[in-house]
Write a protein that holds these residues in place. Structure first.
Motif, PDB file in Angstrom:
ATOM      1  N   UNK A 136       8.207   2.364   3.388  1.00 46.44           N
ATOM      2  CA  UNK A 136       6.927   2.728   2.786  1.00 46.44           C
ATOM      3  C   UNK A 136       5.899   1.727   3.305  1.00 46.44           C
ATOM      4  N   UNK A 137       4.680   2.180   3.531  1.00 46.52           N
ATOM      5  CA  UNK A 137       3.652   1.240   3.997  1.00 46.52           C
ATOM      6  C   UNK A 137       3.164   0.360   2.856  1.00 46.52           C
ATOM      7  N   UNK A 138       2.953   0.946   1.663  1.00 52.78           N
ATOM      8  CA  UNK A 138       2.521   0.124   0.541  1.00 52.78           C
ATOM      9  C   UNK A 138       3.561   0.153  -0.566  1.00 52.78           C
ATOM     10  N   UNK A 139       3.478  -0.855  -1.439  1.00 48.09           N
ATOM     11  CA  UNK A 139       4.433  -0.920  -2.539  1.00 48.09           C
ATOM     12  C   UNK A 139       4.212   0.272  -3.460  1.00 48.09           C
ATOM     13  N   UNK A 140       5.299   0.926  -3.842  1.00 46.46           N
ATOM     14  CA  UNK A 140       5.259   1.982  -4.855  1.00 46.46           C
ATOM     15  C   UNK A 140       6.606   2.013  -5.551  1.00 46.46           C
ATOM     16  N   UNK A 141       6.627   2.578  -6.748  1.00 48.51           N
ATOM     17  CA  UNK A 141       7.890   2.697  -7.491  1.00 48.51           C
ATOM     18  C   UNK A 141       8.932   3.361  -6.609  1.00 48.51           C
ATOM     19  N   UNK A 142      10.104   2.783  -6.576  1.00 48.17           N
ATOM     20  CA  UNK A 142      11.199   3.382  -5.824  1.00 48.17           C
ATOM     21  C   UNK A 142      11.326   2.924  -4.386  1.00 48.17           C
ATOM     22  N   UNK A 143      10.374   2.132  -3.872  1.00 52.97           N
ATOM     23  CA  UNK A 143      10.466   1.748  -2.449  1.00 52.97           C
ATOM     24  C   UNK A 143      11.644   0.799  -2.204  1.00 52.97           C
ATOM     25  N   UNK A 144      12.007  -0.030  -3.188  1.00 56.63           N
ATOM     26  CA  UNK A 144      13.161  -0.924  -3.022  1.00 56.63           C
ATOM     27  C   UNK A 144      14.453  -0.104  -2.982  1.00 56.63           C
ATOM     28  N   UNK A 145      14.576   0.868  -3.883  1.00 52.54           N
ATOM     29  CA  UNK A 145      15.738   1.755  -3.900  1.00 52.54           C
ATOM     30  C   UNK A 145      15.834   2.543  -2.595  1.00 52.54           C
TER      31      UNK A 145
END
Length: 166
Positions: free
Chosen positions: A112-121
């Motif tokens: 993902x380019x920016x942080x968003x919910x679920x990007x770590x998963x």
């Protein structure tokens, strides 16, 4: 060639008994064990290594691959990042190490380019989806990203190697 690929997962320093003190004998021993496990994987034919580049186990594993790459240039380090700015809140020395590793990597992937919910998963699943083996610095706890990544790898039938930091 997924069968020659290994991914790394591991806890952040705050989960280790020694915290951020990398001079602690237990941390030094864990890093040596991690490097030996990666060398064994190389000897078994693994050539591509995927790191999620979180602080702790991920960056230590990436550094071990870069050290082995000096003698074996066929090895490849793939850094799979959850988003840009992953290290922005880290200490200056941790950021310096992070950017040094990225500069030496064979590939840098952003899920993902920016942080968003679920990007770590999403990052963790990418790691497992692209590897036949998962090497985890994992204390066995049931909650957290490392635990979820280990469960996902097992669900997909990947080989899972656990190094317990305790």
């Amino acid at each position: 060639m997924i069968e020659r690929c290994c991914a790394f997962t591991g806890h952040r320093p705050r989960k280790f008994p020694w915290g951020y003190n990398e001079a602690d004998a237990r941390c030094v021993a864990l890093k040596e064990t991690l490097a030996k496990e990666i060398a064994k994987l190389v000897n078994a034919g693994y050539t591509d290594f995927f790191s999620g580049m979180a602080e702790g186990g991920d960056t230590w594993a990436a550094m071990a691959v870069l050290a082995l790459k000096k003698e074996n240039p066929a090895l490849r380090l793939h850094c799979v990042l959850p988003c840009e700015g992953q290290a922005d809140e880290w200490s200056a020395s941790a950021q310096e190490l992070y950017h040094s590793i990225l500069a030496q990597a064979d590939e840098v992937v952003y899920v993902s380019r920016e942080y968003r919910d679920g990007c770590m998963l999403k990052r963790n699943r990418y790691l497992v989806d692209h590897a036949a083996c998962l090497l985890a610095v994992y204390n066995g706890e049931r909650r957290g990203g490392t635990a979820m990544t280990v469960r996902y790898a097992r669900k997909l039938g990947r080989e899972v190697i656990i190094l317990n930091p305790a």
